[in-house]
Design an enzyme around this catalytic site. Sequence first.
Site, PDB file in Angstrom:
ATOM      1  N   HIS A 191       0.815  -1.263   0.041  1.00  0.00           N
ATOM      2  CA  HIS A 191      -0.067  -0.045   0.045  1.00  0.00           C
ATOM      3  C   HIS A 191       0.804   1.222   0.021  1.00  0.00           C
ATOM      4  O   HIS A 191       0.305   2.253   0.484  1.00  0.00           O
ATOM      5  CB  HIS A 191      -1.009   0.081   1.130  1.00  0.00           C
ATOM      6  CG  HIS A 191      -2.402  -0.557   0.847  1.00  0.00           C
ATOM      7  ND1 HIS A 191      -2.256  -2.144   0.163  1.00  0.00           N
ATOM      8  CD2 HIS A 191      -3.613  -0.481   0.608  1.00  0.00           C
ATOM      9  CE1 HIS A 191      -3.381  -2.407   0.008  1.00  0.00           C
ATOM     10  NE2 HIS A 191      -4.352  -1.543   0.090  1.00  0.00           N
TER      11      HIS A 191
ATOM     12  N   ASP B  45      -6.106   5.144   9.674  1.00  0.00           N
ATOM     13  CA  ASP B  45      -7.542   4.957   9.312  1.00  0.00           C
ATOM     14  C   ASP B  45      -7.859   3.890   8.664  1.00  0.00           C
ATOM     15  O   ASP B  45      -9.228   3.641   8.513  1.00  0.00           O
ATOM     16  CB  ASP B  45      -7.786   6.260   8.451  1.00  0.00           C
ATOM     17  CG  ASP B  45      -7.302   7.611   9.248  1.00  0.00           C
ATOM     18  OD1 ASP B  45      -7.504   7.778  10.293  1.00  0.00           O
ATOM     19  OD2 ASP B  45      -7.333   8.525   8.402  1.00  0.00           O
TER      20      ASP B  45
ATOM     21  N   GLU C 250      -9.692  14.225  14.389  1.00  0.00           N
ATOM     22  CA  GLU C 250      -9.178  14.327  13.009  1.00  0.00           C
ATOM     23  C   GLU C 250      -9.953  15.614  12.386  1.00  0.00           C
ATOM     24  O   GLU C 250     -10.518  16.369  12.827  1.00  0.00           O
ATOM     25  CB  GLU C 250      -9.516  13.195  12.065  1.00  0.00           C
ATOM     26  CG  GLU C 250      -8.383  12.144  12.188  1.00  0.00           C
ATOM     27  CD  GLU C 250      -8.012  11.136  11.212  1.00  0.00           C
ATOM     28  OE1 GLU C 250      -8.910  11.325  10.171  1.00  0.00           O
ATOM     29  OE2 GLU C 250      -7.343  10.111  11.536  1.00  0.00           O
TER      30      GLU C 250
HETATM   31  P1  FAD Z   1       4.328  -1.896   2.026  1.00  0.00           P
HETATM   32  O1  FAD Z   1       3.877  -0.843   0.813  1.00  0.00           O
HETATM   33  O2  FAD Z   1       4.141  -3.331   1.643  1.00  0.00           O
HETATM   34  O3  FAD Z   1       5.744  -1.423   2.445  1.00  0.00           O
HETATM   35  C1  FAD Z   1       6.296   0.092   2.595  1.00  0.00           C
HETATM   36  C2  FAD Z   1       7.808  -0.057   3.217  1.00  0.00           C
HETATM   37  O4  FAD Z   1       8.183  -0.893   4.308  1.00  0.00           O
HETATM   38  C3  FAD Z   1       8.492  -0.751   2.160  1.00  0.00           C
HETATM   39  O5  FAD Z   1       9.701  -0.018   2.157  1.00  0.00           O
HETATM   40  C4  FAD Z   1       8.554  -2.267   2.663  1.00  0.00           C
HETATM   41  O6  FAD Z   1       9.764  -2.605   2.119  1.00  0.00           O
HETATM   42  C5  FAD Z   1       8.719  -1.891   3.971  1.00  0.00           C
HETATM   43  N1  FAD Z   1       8.309  -3.172   4.768  1.00  0.00           N
HETATM   44  C6  FAD Z   1       7.187  -3.571   4.425  1.00  0.00           C
HETATM   45  N2  FAD Z   1       6.917  -4.480   5.558  1.00  0.00           N
HETATM   46  C7  FAD Z   1       7.894  -4.590   6.321  1.00  0.00           C
HETATM   47  C8  FAD Z   1       8.481  -5.350   7.302  1.00  0.00           C
HETATM   48  N3  FAD Z   1       7.887  -6.369   7.866  1.00  0.00           N
HETATM   49  N4  FAD Z   1       9.679  -4.963   8.230  1.00  0.00           N
HETATM   50  C9  FAD Z   1      10.568  -3.790   7.589  1.00  0.00           C
HETATM   51  N5  FAD Z   1      10.172  -3.279   6.489  1.00  0.00           N
HETATM   52  C10 FAD Z   1       8.790  -3.618   5.810  1.00  0.00           C
HETATM   53  N6  FAD Z   1      -0.480   5.337   7.068  1.00  0.00           N
HETATM   54  C11 FAD Z   1      -0.963   5.891   8.297  1.00  0.00           C
HETATM   55  O7  FAD Z   1       0.080   6.314   9.121  1.00  0.00           O
HETATM   56  N7  FAD Z   1      -2.063   6.399   8.637  1.00  0.00           N
HETATM   57  C12 FAD Z   1      -3.427   6.088   7.893  1.00  0.00           C
HETATM   58  O8  FAD Z   1      -4.472   6.402   8.354  1.00  0.00           O
HETATM   59  C13 FAD Z   1      -2.949   5.657   6.748  1.00  0.00           C
HETATM   60  N8  FAD Z   1      -4.043   5.105   5.817  1.00  0.00           N
HETATM   61  C14 FAD Z   1      -3.655   4.747   4.763  1.00  0.00           C
HETATM   62  C15 FAD Z   1      -4.860   4.357   3.755  1.00  0.00           C
HETATM   63  C16 FAD Z   1      -4.672   3.715   2.528  1.00  0.00           C
HETATM   64  C17 FAD Z   1      -5.968   3.550   1.584  1.00  0.00           C
HETATM   65  C18 FAD Z   1      -3.279   3.292   2.096  1.00  0.00           C
HETATM   66  C19 FAD Z   1      -2.985   2.815   0.765  1.00  0.00           C
HETATM   67  C20 FAD Z   1      -2.270   3.848   2.773  1.00  0.00           C
HETATM   68  C21 FAD Z   1      -2.654   4.250   4.170  1.00  0.00           C
HETATM   69  N9  FAD Z   1      -1.497   4.765   4.979  1.00  0.00           N
HETATM   70  C22 FAD Z   1      -1.667   5.148   6.171  1.00  0.00           C
HETATM   71  C23 FAD Z   1      -0.139   4.582   4.700  1.00  0.00           C
HETATM   72  C24 FAD Z   1       0.434   3.094   4.933  1.00  0.00           C
HETATM   73  O9  FAD Z   1       0.859   3.191   6.590  1.00  0.00           O
HETATM   74  C25 FAD Z   1       1.988   2.957   4.403  1.00  0.00           C
HETATM   75  O10 FAD Z   1       1.543   3.003   2.901  1.00  0.00           O
HETATM   76  C26 FAD Z   1       2.492   1.558   4.595  1.00  0.00           C
HETATM   77  O11 FAD Z   1       3.769   1.615   4.189  1.00  0.00           O
HETATM   78  C27 FAD Z   1       1.443   0.522   4.124  1.00  0.00           C
HETATM   79  O12 FAD Z   1       1.748  -0.808   4.525  1.00  0.00           O
HETATM   80  P2  FAD Z   1       2.006  -1.859   3.749  1.00  0.00           P
HETATM   81  O13 FAD Z   1       1.997  -2.919   4.613  1.00  0.00           O
HETATM   82  O14 FAD Z   1       1.084  -1.975   2.506  1.00  0.00           O
HETATM   83  O15 FAD Z   1       3.453  -1.661   3.426  1.00  0.00           O
END
Ligand code: FAD
Length: 540
Positions: free
Chosen positions: A99, A168, A282
Amino acid sequence: MARCLVLTLLFQVYCLVSTVGLPLPLDPTELLQLGGDVGGGRLSVDPADLREASGDFGGFTRAEPLAVYHPRGAGDVAALVRAAYSTGGLRVSARGHGHSISGQAQVPGGVVVDMSHSHGRKHASRALPAYSAAVGGHYVDVWGGELWIDVLNWTLANGGLAPRSWTDYLYLSVGGTLSNAGISGQAFHHGPQINNVYELDIVTGKGETVTCSATTNSDLFFGALGGLGQFGIITRARIALEPAPRKVRWIRVLYSNFTEFTADQERLISPKHGGRRFDYVEGFVVAAEGLINNWRSSFFSPQNPVKLSSLKQHTGVLYCLEVTKNYDDSTTNAATVDQEVDALLGDLNFLPGTVFTTDLPYVDFLDRVHKAELKLRSKGMWEVPHPWLNLFVPASRIADFDRGVFHGILGSRTSGGPILIYPMNKHKWDPRSSVVTPEEEVFYLVAFLRSALPGAPQSLEELARQNRQIIDFCADARIGAKQYLPNHKSQHDWEEHFGPERWARFASLKAEYDPRAMLATGQGIFPPSADSSAPLLSDS
Ligand code: FAD
């Protein structure tokens, strides 16, 4: 044994590649024959896996990995990273739920570790919540790739507990949000998610598994929190829990005056506000397209229909404050919540007649964005490019930001999606973590959550251009803003993002824990070493 075989083969493949330099095209079927599904972790070159790991929620950056690795547990992750390390630095990127916006979990020509799906991990292997006064209270140990929605369902079902601090949207992985900060309307009170973690297991860039906390291996612990995946892969997190409330009163009120809106928000998060407080604060900007076609807006209807035309006298931008009060459903609590909410709202200066209230189960409130997701998916409006921009803006400059951005750059143009704006207190953020926030006690998250919809007035290019204009405006006006979920294109910009002192610490942790700079290269912070003969970061 089988796992050993696949890793040895992966190693051999990489040696073959690296002897003639990188990147070298490798026939995926070759890798499949070598990897295959051999038990332990599964190395896949299945086109569907590669396709999924090549993209992300942002939807405008694609990069195909050599393979996708599905670990069964932390041991598999460590074995893979060790093998990659010993080859000289085959790039490895954890992918939580993909994400990210700008390819942060992508790794062209490297291996993506699929943390989220965690093939083969059994529900039964989840740890039960526990209590320890020494640790700090209730907690649960979870897999780094676990989604927050699954953590919530698990802890509710096992003791009526829940994490304290949220995002969120809950379909994000624990490791993914902890690598950033993890924020929502509870952050003013509990701090971000990274302040609500007691312990981590991390597989470093050398393939070593390190357990760390505020007192043990604390440099790695704090470095990894908000560390953008640079120092290791989080395989286990010990998350702080609290008894979960049952119900939530969710309230929205509107403002036409930005100064009153932010003054009220800041009053609500102030520690001086006393014992009485909301549980979540918020807010968002109600721009030209109004409350319709905005995934934050479903709340206003059908029970609470609101038409911008009824607020015609307030031309231009409106601001919506969003707060909640938790309660359980006993009669006493329901009566008390009325009084508390009335008292709290009584202090505020919103537009008369614009109070919109609804009561709902706690879980439904926490999972609110998913409901909007399902609606958008059904209309084909979810899987579109998302040129999001998230900024932390110091409170002392938020009025300048309003003038320059909401009234200036955006003006009467459509924003392309919700714009969140809410304040937080810096003293709730541990300064030892890697996340960068402005140099002021109160700062705002301003989140431009845009979608480039086909046929919409603004194209992806135009929204991206607008993001650039906003960033440039902040720099020119010396707003002191910092990007959240940062995306910088050059090492110079990264150094500026961190500032000299924090950058020095970040770079030195990198040299210690990922000396070949092979982890999370999609963040674009440290150039990976191209081959095994390249000097390690720690040598330079
Ligand atoms: P990924 O996109 O898979 O990874 C993100 C980064 O972290 C990459 O660099 C990856 O290599 C690294 N990573 C992933 N897993 C690990 C691990 N286990 N150990 C070490 N590194 C790792 N953020 C907020 O703070 N508050 C919100 O309310 C919020 N709402 C969101 C709503 C939506 C619809 C979306 C798309 C994003 C939102 N986000 C929010 C952002 C979100 O926190 C970040 O995009 C986060 O990186 C997404 O997590 P993911 O698991 O999909 O990570």
